[in-house]
Design an enzyme around this catalytic site. Structure first.
Site, PDB file in Angstrom:
ATOM      1  N   SER A 130      34.458  38.391  51.670  1.00 25.36           N
ATOM      2  CA  SER A 130      34.601  39.157  50.430  1.00 25.36           C
ATOM      3  C   SER A 130      33.503  40.192  50.219  1.00 25.36           C
ATOM      4  CB  SER A 130      34.644  38.218  49.229  1.00 25.36           C
ATOM      5  OG  SER A 130      33.381  37.624  48.989  1.00 25.36           O
ATOM      6  N   LYS A 184      28.501  37.983  44.821  1.00 21.62           N
ATOM      7  CA  LYS A 184      29.206  39.233  44.545  1.00 21.62           C
ATOM      8  C   LYS A 184      28.178  40.287  44.121  1.00 21.62           C
ATOM      9  CE  LYS A 184      33.231  37.089  44.944  1.00 21.62           C
ATOM     10  NZ  LYS A 184      34.072  37.248  46.154  1.00 21.62           N
TER      11      LYS A 184
END
Length: 298
Positions: free
Chosen positions: A78, A156
């Site tokens: 990701s 993230k």
């Protein structure tokens, strides 16, 4: 099986400290006197000896992991191309304040995340409708809104600060009404023997340089792969609430992030990622990637 290594370290530190401390307070002198009177050489019982030897070691590890730096391994794609599957990173644990081990309560405030920071945090759970209210659930499908949220650490990039107005459509990002610019570098280059690379190569992924505030970093785009949620949507408003941050993966079309589960509460922060200290691509698919070792994370 989920487990919290910090909680285990804290538990062991308390256990070893209590065993050693209670022995020295109440049992040591009597045991020593008894052995001396019998003419025997003194030695601690095995549980006490182990506790005395391991307590300082476990305590030092706990303090370093909790207040200085903690290692993490990247398990998914990701954050590609910034962070690759198999990268081992170090996370600055005091970048945003000192927190109580295991409980994560902030003890000392040392700062707040900035736009563009790559952060590690405790996953807050998926947003699910429960009657007239939104709740956090561990069930992505929301069939069980009250499913426990797994104790997982995620990583993230911060794109929205408290009070920001954020819009996301595909890979296009607007912050407070200003479009975030990005320039294409070229096609993604990877090893087709690795499944994570194969997906990106098959989907025609391209690499871009994104200018997110003061941070210039790489992102990947592959619109042929999937259609991610936009922001705002029916569960995620464009306005970032107080004490919360919107976060996204750099692999913009293959990242389960704030577009699905909303903002990341400040209390869930673990720290700021700052260095790749090892990168393992797997047997037969690259082994150790020495070129990534020592890379500073932007």
């Amino acid at each position: 099986m989920e487990f919290d290594f910090s909680a285990i370290l804290l538990g062991l530190t308390v256990l070893f400290g209590v065993v050693w401390g209670l022995d020295r307070l109440f049992l040591y002198q009597k045991r020593k006197a008894r052995l001396e009177a019998a003419g025997e050489e003194y030695s601690d019982p095995m549980p006490v000896d182990w506790s005395r030897s391991l307590f300082p070691v476990v305590l030092v590890v706990l303090l370093l992991r909790s207040f200085v730096a903690e290692p993490f391994r990247i398990p998914s794609g990701s954050m590609m191309p910034t962070l690759d599957v198999g990268d081992f990173i170090l996370v600055n644990k005091f970048a945003y304040g000192l927190r109580m081990p295991a409980f994560n309560n902030k003890l000392v405030d040392l700062g707040e995340p900035q736009r563009g920071d790559v952060v590690v945090f405790r996953f807050p759970g998926y947003l699910c409708q429960d009657g007239d209210t939104l709740v956090r659930s561990g069930d992505m499908s929301c069939n069980d809104p009250h499913a426990p949220v797994p104790a997982q650490n995620w990583i993230k990039r911060v794109i929205g600060l408290p009070g920001d107005s954020i819009e996301v459509h595909g890979a296009e990002l607007w912050v407070n009404g200003q479009r975030v610019n990005a320039e294409e570098i070229g096609p993604y280059v990877g090893n087709p023997q690795r499944s994570v690379d194969q997906i990106m190569l098959n989907m025609g992924a391209t690499v871009w340089t994104e200018h997110l505030g003061k941070v210039n970093h790489m992102i990947a785009r592959m619109p042929a792969y999937t259609t991610p949620n936009s922001i705002p949507n029916d569960r995620v408003p464009s306005k970032v609430p107080p004490g919360c941050y919107l976060v996204m993966g750099d692999n913009r079309y293959d990242s389960l992030d704030s577009r699905w589960w909303g903002c990341m509460p400040e209390q869930n922060l673990a720290g700021k990622a700052f260095l790749i200290w090892m990168s393992w691509k797997g047997w037969g698919t690259g082994g150790v990637d020495f070129s990534r070792i020592g890379t500073v994370i932007h």
